[in-house]
Design an enzyme around this catalytic site. Structure first.
Site, short mmCIF file in Angstrom:
data_model
loop_
_atom_site.label_atom_id
_atom_site.label_comp_id
_atom_site.label_asym_id
_atom_site.label_seq_id
_atom_site.Cartn_x
_atom_site.Cartn_y
_atom_site.Cartn_z
N LYS A 108 32.72 30.60 54.62
CA LYS A 108 32.03 30.32 53.35
C LYS A 108 32.32 28.92 52.81
O LYS A 108 31.40 28.21 52.40
CB LYS A 108 32.39 31.37 52.30
CG LYS A 108 31.79 32.74 52.54
CD LYS A 108 32.16 33.66 51.38
CE LYS A 108 31.69 35.07 51.60
NZ LYS A 108 32.00 35.95 50.44
N ASP A 157 27.78 36.35 45.36
CA ASP A 157 28.88 37.29 45.10
C ASP A 157 28.98 37.66 43.62
O ASP A 157 29.16 38.83 43.27
CB ASP A 157 30.20 36.70 45.57
CG ASP A 157 30.34 36.70 47.08
OD1 ASP A 157 29.68 37.53 47.73
OD2 ASP A 157 31.10 35.88 47.62
#
Length: 277
Positions: free
Chosen positions: A68, A105
């Protein structure tokens, strides 16, 4: 029938990923022509893997551990969520070959808490455990709910204080060490620590949860996580894991790619059923 558009999740390890099942359920539900798979990427080969997927006609990617942060530097443009998070978990490839990085997220956490569990965060006292990438990804979204206060607590207080400073323009937030939490009470405790990866639990004072308080672990598993077990021992009104967040952040990715949002509750229920089979 037209060929299905290609999507994938990249990570290492990746064999455990539920994303292919989640997106296949989304595709079946919506009638979208989507082919989604998991791709194992070796360290040092992430940029090459992304370029190869794009060049072969791939339309979008999800990115998971440990890539990420690296994905943050391998897109042409970042939206505000990805800039704040310093990490990318969703890449959109446009027809001209350009790429946009996003981080879903935070919205996944908030949608699970509010839409699936009926939580109300406005005016509440929140505690976010951890100051790494997971915490950075969800902190702006938590502050966006206008809590009365939010404390970021970490084993290394300086990291928590730095994260709080980075998001101070979004709401009332401060950083602290774990030892400083004694005597405080919170309506919601969110666990974003790395300890959850190994099903371990950071050492916390007792009685952190206010009466009727909730606990939420960003991690999930086939059995209750260490944090969920701790919350139950502390008498939490609700002790939740991150499976719903996983599905909700995937739905946000699907929406970015396809322009429509799938229903998530049937998918969450299906995954829960798989866990108990």
């Amino acid at each position: 029938m037209p060929a299905a558009d290609r999507y994938a999740v990249m990570g290492n390890p990746i064999h455990h990923s539920k994303s292919p099942l989640i997106h296949s359920l989304f595709a079946a539900q919506t009638g979208e022509a989507v082919n989604y798979r998991a791709i194992l990427v070796q360290p040092g080969e992430f940029a090459m893997a992304v370029n190869a997927f794009r060049d072969a006609g791939g339309r979008g990617l999800n990115i998971t551990v440990p890539f990420k942060p690296e994905a943050h530097t391998h897109v042409d443009r970042l939206n505000e969520r990805a800039q704040r998070a310093g990490a990318v978990n969703t890449i959109i490839f446009h027809a001209d070959g350009s790429s946009v990085g996003d981080n879903t997220d935070g919205v996944g956490l908030i949608r699970d808490l509010i839409h699936n569990h009926g939580a109300r965060l406005e005016g509440k006292r929140l505690l976010l455990l951890g100051a790494g990438g997971a915490a950075r990804g969800v902190l702006p979204a938590l502050l966006g709910q206008r809590p009365a206060s939010l404390v970021v607590a970490n084993r290394t207080p300086e990291k928590a204080q730095g994260l709080a400073r980075d998001c101070a323009d979004l709401g009332t937030v401060r950083g602290a060490g774990l030892a400083e939490l004694a005597g405080q009470r919170f309506d919601l405790i969110v666990n974003a620590t790395a300890a959850g990866l190994d099903d371990r639990m950071v050492t916390l004072p007792d009685e952190l949860l206010a009466e009727g308080g909730w606990g939420y672990d960003l991690m999930y598993g086939d059995r209750p996580t260490a944090f969920v077990r701790w919350c139950r021992q502390q008498g939490a009104a609700r002790s939740l894991d991150g499976l719903g967040m996983l599905v909700e952040q995937a739905a946000e990715s699907f929406s970015l790619w396809r322009g429509l949002r799938p229903e998530t509750l049937p998918v969450i229920q299906r995954l829960r059923a798989v866990e108990t089979d």
